[in-house]
Design an enzyme around this catalytic site. Structure first.
Site, PDB file in Angstrom:
ATOM      1  N   HIS A  32     -38.015   4.478  36.476  1.00 27.16           N
ATOM      2  CA  HIS A  32     -38.848   5.532  37.070  1.00 27.16           C
ATOM      3  C   HIS A  32     -38.172   6.853  36.716  1.00 27.16           C
ATOM      4  CE1 HIS A  32     -39.371   2.241  40.088  1.00 27.16           C
ATOM      5  NE2 HIS A  32     -40.598   2.686  40.210  1.00 27.16           N
ATOM      6  N   ASP A  45     -35.193   7.432  38.845  1.00 24.84           N
ATOM      7  CA  ASP A  45     -34.033   6.529  38.756  1.00 24.84           C
ATOM      8  C   ASP A  45     -33.040   7.149  37.790  1.00 24.84           C
ATOM      9  OD1 ASP A  45     -35.579   4.633  40.097  1.00 24.84           O
ATOM     10  OD2 ASP A  45     -36.113   3.563  38.260  1.00 24.84           O
ATOM     11  N   MET A  75     -40.603   0.276  28.853  1.00 26.78           N
ATOM     12  CA  MET A  75     -41.580   0.717  29.858  1.00 26.78           C
ATOM     13  C   MET A  75     -41.042   1.877  30.678  1.00 26.78           C
ATOM     14  SD  MET A  75     -42.120   0.413  33.398  1.00 26.78           S
ATOM     15  CE  MET A  75     -42.150  -1.043  34.426  1.00 26.78           C
ATOM     16  N   GLU A 101     -50.531  -1.636  38.550  1.00 28.72           N
ATOM     17  CA  GLU A 101     -49.880  -2.678  39.364  1.00 28.72           C
ATOM     18  C   GLU A 101     -50.438  -2.665  40.776  1.00 28.72           C
ATOM     19  OE1 GLU A 101     -45.606  -2.435  39.230  1.00 28.72           O
ATOM     20  OE2 GLU A 101     -45.380  -3.704  41.005  1.00 28.72           O
ATOM     21  N   LYS A 104     -50.732  -3.951  44.788  1.00 26.86           N
ATOM     22  CA  LYS A 104     -49.934  -4.491  45.897  1.00 26.86           C
ATOM     23  C   LYS A 104     -50.781  -4.328  47.157  1.00 26.86           C
ATOM     24  CE  LYS A 104     -45.317  -4.135  47.955  1.00 26.86           C
ATOM     25  NZ  LYS A 104     -44.031  -3.425  47.975  1.00 26.86           N
ATOM     26  N   GLU A 146     -47.738  -8.537  39.697  1.00 28.87           N
ATOM     27  CA  GLU A 146     -46.416  -8.907  40.240  1.00 28.87           C
ATOM     28  C   GLU A 146     -46.548 -10.118  41.138  1.00 28.87           C
ATOM     29  OE1 GLU A 146     -43.593  -5.982  41.559  1.00 28.87           O
ATOM     30  OE2 GLU A 146     -43.092  -7.191  43.327  1.00 28.87           O
ATOM     31  N   HIS A 192     -46.365  -9.597  44.926  1.00 25.09           N
ATOM     32  CA  HIS A 192     -47.505  -8.875  45.510  1.00 25.09           C
ATOM     33  C   HIS A 192     -48.691  -9.804  45.752  1.00 25.09           C
ATOM     34  CE1 HIS A 192     -45.863  -4.840  43.726  1.00 25.09           C
ATOM     35  NE2 HIS A 192     -45.019  -5.442  44.533  1.00 25.09           N
ATOM     36  N   ASP A 220     -44.524  -8.256  36.239  1.00 22.63           N
ATOM     37  CA  ASP A 220     -43.358  -8.120  37.119  1.00 22.63           C
ATOM     38  C   ASP A 220     -43.046  -9.485  37.713  1.00 22.63           C
ATOM     39  OD1 ASP A 220     -43.158  -5.458  36.587  1.00 22.63           O
ATOM     40  OD2 ASP A 220     -43.509  -4.764  38.643  1.00 22.63           O
ATOM     41  N   ASP A 253     -42.373  -7.544  51.567  1.00 24.93           N
ATOM     42  CA  ASP A 253     -41.973  -7.562  50.160  1.00 24.93           C
ATOM     43  C   ASP A 253     -40.502  -7.988  50.023  1.00 24.93           C
ATOM     44  OD1 ASP A 253     -41.938  -7.036  47.477  1.00 24.93           O
ATOM     45  OD2 ASP A 253     -41.867  -4.859  47.691  1.00 24.93           O
ATOM     46  N   ASP A 297     -38.928  -9.423  47.057  1.00 26.93           N
ATOM     47  CA  ASP A 297     -38.310  -9.112  45.754  1.00 26.93           C
ATOM     48  C   ASP A 297     -37.149 -10.012  45.376  1.00 26.93           C
ATOM     49  OD1 ASP A 297     -39.945  -7.055  44.880  1.00 26.93           O
ATOM     50  OD2 ASP A 297     -38.768  -5.482  45.824  1.00 26.93           O
ATOM     51  N   ASP A 337     -38.749  -7.615  38.326  1.00 31.50           N
ATOM     52  CA  ASP A 337     -38.797  -6.551  39.335  1.00 31.50           C
ATOM     53  C   ASP A 337     -38.313  -7.140  40.653  1.00 31.50           C
ATOM     54  OD1 ASP A 337     -39.156  -4.264  40.716  1.00 31.50           O
ATOM     55  OD2 ASP A 337     -41.343  -4.321  40.745  1.00 31.50           O
TER      56      ASP A 337
HETATM   57  C1  GCO Z   1     -42.606  -2.361  44.669  1.00 30.06           C
HETATM   58  C2  GCO Z   1     -43.126  -2.283  43.260  1.00 30.06           C
HETATM   59  C3  GCO Z   1     -42.318  -1.384  42.372  1.00 30.06           C
HETATM   60  C4  GCO Z   1     -43.017  -1.104  41.063  1.00 30.06           C
HETATM   61  C5  GCO Z   1     -42.314  -0.031  40.329  1.00 30.06           C
HETATM   62  C6  GCO Z   1     -42.769   0.114  38.912  1.00 30.06           C
HETATM   63  O1  GCO Z   1     -43.035  -3.268  45.368  1.00 30.06           O
HETATM   64  O2  GCO Z   1     -41.799  -1.538  45.067  1.00 30.06           O
HETATM   65  O3  GCO Z   1     -43.163  -3.575  42.734  1.00 30.06           O
HETATM   66  O4  GCO Z   1     -41.068  -1.956  42.139  1.00 30.06           O
HETATM   67  O5  GCO Z   1     -43.101  -2.231  40.275  1.00 30.06           O
HETATM   68  O6  GCO Z   1     -42.493   1.156  41.012  1.00 30.06           O
HETATM   69  O7  GCO Z   1     -43.859   0.860  38.836  1.00 30.06           O
HETATM   70 MN    MN Z   2     -43.372  -4.207  40.742  1.00 29.96          MN
HETATM   71 MN    MN Z   3     -42.918  -5.130  44.286  1.00 20.64          MN
END
Ligand code: GCO
Ligand code: MN
Ligand code: MN
Length: 387
Positions: free
Chosen positions: A54, A57, A88, A181, A183, A217, A220, A245, A255, A257, A287
């Site tokens: 990002h 980041d 990306m 993406e 969510k 993802e 998600h 992702d 979430d 992850d 991700d």
């Molecule tokens: C989340 C998202 C992020 C995006 C990222 C890339 O749940 O926080 O998955 O990790 O993937 O912002 O655009």
């Molecule tokens: Mn993501």
């Molecule tokens: Mn995510």
């Protein structure tokens, strides 16, 4: 088998994934923050192919031009040393307080235009770094209360923003593929266009639908209780799987992850099998982040684990495709019926009439057992390592 990552497999991580310091809504960081260059070196050490980012980041939102230059210099140097690429780029349109009501869908027109500006500036940088995919994750694009924002206006605003950015992409000759993406929630109570399927429908309403695809993802879709592999298959079928992702997640939770392959072994297997069977050639992007219990050695274990699990499931998929008993059952299940072939292909009125007149032995057809118990058990035994 060694399960060594190779560049052909395009394993990528975000700066924000292995760089995650373990803070959560209940507690602060448990790991020291690494610089972008240090994260690149860590990824080089574990054998990743690429690093995604990002804008913030890499370059803090308040960085001075001199700070920006120095961070970029170190980052580029680390890329050169490790051979990592940047496939990306994406914009942080959720962290800063200005985005508390969303970015492209915020009610305040200034916020919407600021989001456009921020995205264009990072598209410029991403193009310089070699990125070919640009991800849009609308973390704050939603509501807590629908008293506050019009869902219809929000779709309009989001569409106008993407159309503008597609034009920008064209006018600059960047050649980005945009990947949307979805969510369902978190951080907003509800996020607009909550599933990959919803995104696919929306894309067709844009001015340049060919430029825009999805970045599904796993976590998600699982948060929404859905079958991730089915969503990915739909995206593939539509020619829209521009990025993916990979991570893991218990169903119907916040979430999480988690490390790819950590929780839902069977779902993960069918996902990897799909990606490998169809010949997906994009990045395999993780991700996810390491447990809060880990130091940076644990973060490396996490990153290696994501890639190893992918490669192990890929091997299992090959095994599944070669397993004579499994393939025999599949051939039986999917075999064609010569008697039905006359009804195949294009519609004609004659065909429709003939089909209407055909007499099906409904009870007999229904009485046939399909053998799915056996096939599924064989699949599980293969996954459990005894086939
Ligand atoms: C989340 C998202 C992020 C995006 C990222 C890339 O749940 O926080 O998955 O990790 O993937 O912002 O655009
Ligand atoms: Mn993501
Ligand atoms: Mn995510």
């Amino acid at each position: 088998m060694a399960y060594e990552p190779t560049p052909e497999q395009k394993f990528t991580f975000g700066l924000w994934t292995v760089g995650n310091t373990g803070s959560d809504p209940f507690g602060s960081s448990v790991r020291e923050k690494l610089s972008p260059a240090e994260i690149v070196r860590l990824l080089g050490e574990v054998g990743a192919y690429g690093v995604n980012y990002h804008d913030n980041d890499l370059i803090p939102i308040d960085a001075t031009p001199a700070e920006r230059d120095s961070i970029l210099k170190d980052f580029r140097q680390a890329l050169q040393e490790t051979g990592l690429v940047v496939p990306m780029a994406t914009t942080n349109l959720f962290g800063d307080p200005i985005f508390k009501d969303g970015a492209f869908t915020a009610n305040d027109p200034k916020v919407r235009k600021y989001a456009l500006q921020k995205t264009m500036l990072n598209m410029d940088l991403g193009a310089e770094l070699g990125a070919k995919v640009y991800v849009f994750w609308g973390g704050r694009e939603g509501t807590e209360s629908d008293a506050t924002k019009s869902a219809l206006d929000s779709l309009k605003h989001f569409r106008e923003s993407l159309n503008f950015l597609c034009e920008y992409n064209r006018s600059q000759g960047y050649g980005y593929k945009f990947a949307l993406e979805a969510k369902p929630n978190e951080p907003r109570g509800d996020i607009y266009l909550p599933t990959t399927g919803a995104m696919l429908g929306f894309i067709e309403t844009l001015d340049y639908p060919d430029m825009v695809g999805v970045n599904p993802e796993m976590a998600h879709e699982h948060m929404a209780g859905l079958n991730f592999m089915h969503a990915v298959a739909q995206a593939w079928d539509a020619g829209k799987l521009f990025h993916i992702d990979l991570n893991d997640q218990n169903y119907a939770r916040f979430d999480q992850d988690w490390r790819f392959g950590m929780q839902n072994l069977k779902q993960t297997f069918f996902l990897v099998k799909l990606l490998e069977d169809v010949g997906y050639e994009g990045s395999r992007h993780f991700d996810a982040h390491a447990f809060r219990t880990e130091d940076y050695e644990g973060v490396k274990d996490f990153a290696r684990g994501c890639m190893r699990s992918y490669m192990i499931f890929k091997e299992k998929a090959e095994r599944f495709n070669k397993d004579a008993e499994i393939q025999g059952l599949l051939a039986e299940i999917t075999k064609s019926d010569p008697e039905m072939e006359k009804f195949d292909g294009e519609f004609t009125s004659e065909k429709a009439e003939a089909l209407k007149a055909y007499s099906f032995d409904r009870k007999n057809i229904a009485a046939r057992g399909l053998g799915y118990e056996k096939l599924d058990q064989l699949t599980n035994e293969l996954l459990m390592g005894i086939r």
